[in-house]
Scaffold this motif. Structure first.
Motif, PDB file in Angstrom:
ATOM      1  N   THR A  40      52.480  50.696  -1.172  1.00  0.00           N
ATOM      2  CA  THR A  40      52.467  49.235  -1.254  1.00  0.00           C
ATOM      3  C   THR A  40      51.638  48.648  -0.120  1.00  0.00           C
ATOM      4  OG1 THR A  40      54.701  49.335  -2.190  1.00  0.00           O
ATOM      5  CG2 THR A  40      53.928  47.189  -1.458  1.00  0.00           C
ATOM      6  N   MET A  41      51.756  49.215   1.080  1.00  0.00           N
ATOM      7  CA  MET A  41      50.982  48.713   2.212  1.00  0.00           C
ATOM      8  C   MET A  41      49.484  48.912   2.004  1.00  0.00           C
ATOM      9  SD  MET A  41      53.219  47.291   3.999  1.00  0.00           S
ATOM     10  CE  MET A  41      52.059  46.776   5.257  1.00  0.00           C
ATOM     11  N   LYS A  42      49.115  50.034   1.399  1.00  0.00           N
ATOM     12  CA  LYS A  42      47.701  50.276   1.082  1.00  0.00           C
ATOM     13  C   LYS A  42      47.209  49.201   0.108  1.00  0.00           C
ATOM     14  CE  LYS A  42      44.644  53.722  -0.987  1.00  0.00           C
ATOM     15  NZ  LYS A  42      44.538  55.047  -1.604  1.00  0.00           N
ATOM     16  N   ALA A  43      48.022  48.885  -0.886  1.00  0.00           N
ATOM     17  CA  ALA A  43      47.657  47.864  -1.871  1.00  0.00           C
ATOM     18  C   ALA A  43      47.521  46.497  -1.211  1.00  0.00           C
ATOM     19  CB  ALA A  43      48.711  47.818  -2.984  1.00  0.00           C
ATOM     20  N   ILE A  44      48.449  46.157  -0.326  1.00  0.00           N
ATOM     21  CA  ILE A  44      48.414  44.864   0.358  1.00  0.00           C
ATOM     22  C   ILE A  44      47.159  44.740   1.210  1.00  0.00           C
ATOM     23  CG2 ILE A  44      49.499  43.604   2.287  1.00  0.00           C
ATOM     24  CD1 ILE A  44      52.208  44.324   0.997  1.00  0.00           C
ATOM     25  N   ASN A  45      46.804  45.790   1.938  1.00  0.00           N
ATOM     26  CA  ASN A  45      45.587  45.742   2.761  1.00  0.00           C
ATOM     27  C   ASN A  45      44.348  45.501   1.910  1.00  0.00           C
ATOM     28  OD1 ASN A  45      46.704  46.001   5.302  1.00  0.00           O
ATOM     29  ND2 ASN A  45      46.523  48.220   5.355  1.00  0.00           N
ATOM     30  N   ALA A  46      44.259  46.200   0.793  1.00  0.00           N
ATOM     31  CA  ALA A  46      43.089  46.044  -0.086  1.00  0.00           C
ATOM     32  C   ALA A  46      43.045  44.648  -0.708  1.00  0.00           C
ATOM     33  CB  ALA A  46      43.114  47.110  -1.176  1.00  0.00           C
ATOM     34  N   ASN A  48      44.682  41.754   0.310  1.00  0.00           N
ATOM     35  CA  ASN A  48      44.659  40.625   1.244  1.00  0.00           C
ATOM     36  C   ASN A  48      43.645  40.769   2.365  1.00  0.00           C
ATOM     37  OD1 ASN A  48      46.802  39.110   0.067  1.00  0.00           O
ATOM     38  ND2 ASN A  48      48.266  40.550   0.944  1.00  0.00           N
ATOM     39  N   LYS A  49      42.892  41.891   2.358  1.00  0.00           N
ATOM     40  CA  LYS A  49      41.927  42.168   3.434  1.00  0.00           C
ATOM     41  C   LYS A  49      42.623  42.162   4.800  1.00  0.00           C
ATOM     42  CE  LYS A  49      38.461  41.945   0.460  1.00  0.00           C
ATOM     43  NZ  LYS A  49      39.176  42.071  -0.798  1.00  0.00           N
ATOM     44  N   THR A  50      43.819  42.758   4.834  1.00  0.00           N
ATOM     45  CA  THR A  50      44.565  42.875   6.084  1.00  0.00           C
ATOM     46  C   THR A  50      44.411  44.291   6.631  1.00  0.00           C
ATOM     47  OG1 THR A  50      46.540  43.271   4.729  1.00  0.00           O
ATOM     48  CG2 THR A  50      46.276  41.059   5.626  1.00  0.00           C
ATOM     49  N   SER A  51      44.951  44.533   7.807  1.00  0.00           N
ATOM     50  CA  SER A  51      44.789  45.846   8.426  1.00  0.00           C
ATOM     51  C   SER A  51      46.127  46.410   8.923  1.00  0.00           C
ATOM     52  CB  SER A  51      43.788  45.764   9.574  1.00  0.00           C
ATOM     53  OG  SER A  51      44.212  44.788  10.511  1.00  0.00           O
ATOM     54  N   TYR A  52      47.175  46.221   8.116  1.00  0.00           N
ATOM     55  CA  TYR A  52      48.470  46.810   8.467  1.00  0.00           C
ATOM     56  C   TYR A  52      48.365  48.330   8.402  1.00  0.00           C
ATOM     57  CZ  TYR A  52      50.688  42.232   7.873  1.00  0.00           C
ATOM     58  OH  TYR A  52      51.036  40.922   7.992  1.00  0.00           O
ATOM     59  N   LYS A  53      49.206  49.018   9.183  1.00  0.00           N
ATOM     60  CA  LYS A  53      49.259  50.467   9.070  1.00  0.00           C
ATOM     61  C   LYS A  53      49.728  50.807   7.662  1.00  0.00           C
ATOM     62  CE  LYS A  53      49.864  52.207  13.705  1.00  0.00           C
ATOM     63  NZ  LYS A  53      50.668  53.053  14.591  1.00  0.00           N
ATOM     64  N   GLU A  54      49.076  51.790   7.054  1.00  0.00           N
ATOM     65  CA  GLU A  54      49.428  52.159   5.683  1.00  0.00           C
ATOM     66  C   GLU A  54      50.543  53.197   5.707  1.00  0.00           C
ATOM     67  OE1 GLU A  54      45.721  52.856   3.607  1.00  0.00           O
ATOM     68  OE2 GLU A  54      45.198  50.730   3.768  1.00  0.00           O
ATOM     69  N   GLN A  55      51.681  52.735   6.154  1.00  0.00           N
ATOM     70  CA  GLN A  55      52.887  53.553   6.211  1.00  0.00           C
ATOM     71  C   GLN A  55      54.076  52.618   5.962  1.00  0.00           C
ATOM     72  OE1 GLN A  55      51.818  54.987  10.170  1.00  0.00           O
ATOM     73  NE2 GLN A  55      53.671  54.042  11.005  1.00  0.00           N
ATOM     74  N   PRO A  56      55.261  53.169   5.716  1.00  0.00           N
ATOM     75  CA  PRO A  56      56.413  52.311   5.409  1.00  0.00           C
ATOM     76  C   PRO A  56      56.583  51.206   6.453  1.00  0.00           C
ATOM     77  CG  PRO A  56      56.978  54.587   5.013  1.00  0.00           C
ATOM     78  CD  PRO A  56      55.618  54.598   5.663  1.00  0.00           C
ATOM     79  N   THR A  57      56.883  50.014   5.968  1.00  0.00           N
ATOM     80  CA  THR A  57      56.933  48.844   6.835  1.00  0.00           C
ATOM     81  C   THR A  57      58.136  47.980   6.496  1.00  0.00           C
ATOM     82  OG1 THR A  57      54.525  48.876   7.034  1.00  0.00           O
ATOM     83  CG2 THR A  57      55.617  46.814   7.610  1.00  0.00           C
ATOM     84  N   LEU A  58      58.713  47.410   7.533  1.00  0.00           N
ATOM     85  CA  LEU A  58      59.880  46.549   7.400  1.00  0.00           C
ATOM     86  C   LEU A  58      59.497  45.123   7.771  1.00  0.00           C
ATOM     87  CD1 LEU A  58      62.887  47.068   6.750  1.00  0.00           C
ATOM     88  CD2 LEU A  58      63.265  47.365   9.204  1.00  0.00           C
ATOM     89  N   TRP A  59      59.889  44.174   6.909  1.00  0.00           N
ATOM     90  CA  TRP A  59      59.729  42.749   7.186  1.00  0.00           C
ATOM     91  C   TRP A  59      61.123  42.184   7.424  1.00  0.00           C
ATOM     92  CZ3 TRP A  59      55.271  44.533   5.238  1.00  0.00           C
ATOM     93  CH2 TRP A  59      54.104  43.796   5.396  1.00  0.00           C
ATOM     94  N   LEU A  60      61.295  41.408   8.483  1.00  0.00           N
ATOM     95  CA  LEU A  60      62.605  40.848   8.814  1.00  0.00           C
ATOM     96  C   LEU A  60      62.486  39.373   9.157  1.00  0.00           C
ATOM     97  CD1 LEU A  60      63.617  43.685  11.289  1.00  0.00           C
ATOM     98  CD2 LEU A  60      64.568  43.385   9.001  1.00  0.00           C
ATOM     99  N   GLU A  61      63.574  38.634   8.917  1.00  0.00           N
ATOM    100  CA  GLU A  61      63.611  37.236   9.346  1.00  0.00           C
ATOM    101  C   GLU A  61      64.998  36.936   9.902  1.00  0.00           C
ATOM    102  OE1 GLU A  61      61.277  33.912   7.480  1.00  0.00           O
ATOM    103  OE2 GLU A  61      63.310  33.371   6.827  1.00  0.00           O
ATOM    104  N   PHE A  62      65.018  36.185  11.007  1.00  0.00           N
ATOM    105  CA  PHE A  62      66.256  35.820  11.685  1.00  0.00           C
ATOM    106  C   PHE A  62      66.370  34.302  11.766  1.00  0.00           C
ATOM    107  CE2 PHE A  62      64.428  39.688  13.474  1.00  0.00           C
ATOM    108  CZ  PHE A  62      65.430  40.610  13.241  1.00  0.00           C
ATOM    109  N   ALA A 110      49.291  42.720  -5.567  1.00  0.00           N
ATOM    110  CA  ALA A 110      48.463  43.709  -4.872  1.00  0.00           C
ATOM    111  C   ALA A 110      48.622  45.083  -5.520  1.00  0.00           C
ATOM    112  CB  ALA A 110      48.839  43.766  -3.398  1.00  0.00           C
ATOM    113  N   SER A 111      49.848  45.429  -5.874  1.00  0.00           N
ATOM    114  CA  SER A 111      50.119  46.738  -6.480  1.00  0.00           C
ATOM    115  C   SER A 111      49.363  46.930  -7.790  1.00  0.00           C
ATOM    116  CB  SER A 111      51.625  46.905  -6.725  1.00  0.00           C
ATOM    117  OG  SER A 111      52.319  46.960  -5.503  1.00  0.00           O
ATOM    118  N   LEU A 112      49.255  45.875  -8.577  1.00  0.00           N
ATOM    119  CA  LEU A 112      48.551  45.967  -9.864  1.00  0.00           C
ATOM    120  C   LEU A 112      47.089  46.370  -9.698  1.00  0.00           C
ATOM    121  CD1 LEU A 112      49.949  42.870 -11.796  1.00  0.00           C
ATOM    122  CD2 LEU A 112      50.337  45.284 -12.348  1.00  0.00           C
TER     123      LEU A 112
END
Length: 198
Positions: A40-46, A48-62, A110-112
């Motif tokens: 999913t991260m690989k798809a998001i980078n492609a 959105n033209k972002t550069s997140y690490k292409e490994q499992p990632t956690l999003w959090l909000e407080f 992105a996944s599609l």
């Protein structure tokens, strides 16, 4: 009064999911928690033209007081480190939080793009938090045997996750493979006292 958002990458999905479980067990309030697999991260980078690490990632909000959201993020950062978390980034300004979350909100679209002309067969299981890591790890083993890309992401704070099985509508057998995958996933979730739909 205040909100903060955080993103943290991990070497494996187990580390990301265990971070959420341990955070909840510690009584630290999380308003939102989402885990995304490396695919999913690989798809998001492609997409959105972002550069997140292409490994499992956690999003959090407080959510909470000005001081509270800072303390929550710092406590979770420690838990994440113990589970292999790295590159912990967090933001409190609305524009920075929105930028962090926009990538997660685009995950499905992105996944599609990972497979040209594909259609998605989406799954939606939910299991008790105590069984979530086990269910995701077993599902990842199943994904590794698939003939098509299957991004995995979900609302791990409530035990819910999705697989997006990318089938080629012109390819014989793709839909059958996707349905068999979903059947195994549902069986796995039910055996772990979960449900076939979140």
């Amino acid at each position: 009064e205040a909100m903060s958002a955080a993103v943290c990458s991990f070497k494996d999905m187990a580390g990301a999911v265990n971070t959420v479980i341990q955070t909840l067990q510690s009584g630290i309030p999380i308003a939102r928690s989402e885990a995304l697999c490396a695919t999913t991260m690989k798809a998001i980078n492609a997409y959105n033209k972002t550069s997140y690490k292409e490994q499992p990632t956690l999003w959090l909000e407080f959510h909470g007081s000005e001081q509270g959201v800072v303390e929550q993020a710092e406590l979770v950062q420690e838990i994440a480190r113990e589970n292999g978390g790295e590159d912990f980034k967090w933001a409190t300004k609305p524009e920075d939080r929105n930028r962090l979350w926009s990538a997660r909100h685009q995950a499905y679209f992105a996944s599609l793009q990972l497979r040209a002309g594909s259609r998605a067969v989406s799954t939606d299981v939910c299991v008790p938090i105590s069984r979530l890591t086990e269910c995701i790890v077993e599902t990842e083993k199943d994904i590794a045997k698939a003939s098509m890309p299957i991004p995995l992401f979900g609302h791990v704070g409530d035990g819910n996750f999705h697989c997006v099985v990318l089938i080629d509508p012109e390819r014989a057998g793709d839909l059958e493979e996707a349905m068999a995958f979903n059947k195994r996933l549902v069986k796995r979730a039910l055996e772990m006292e979960g449900t076939c739909t979140g």
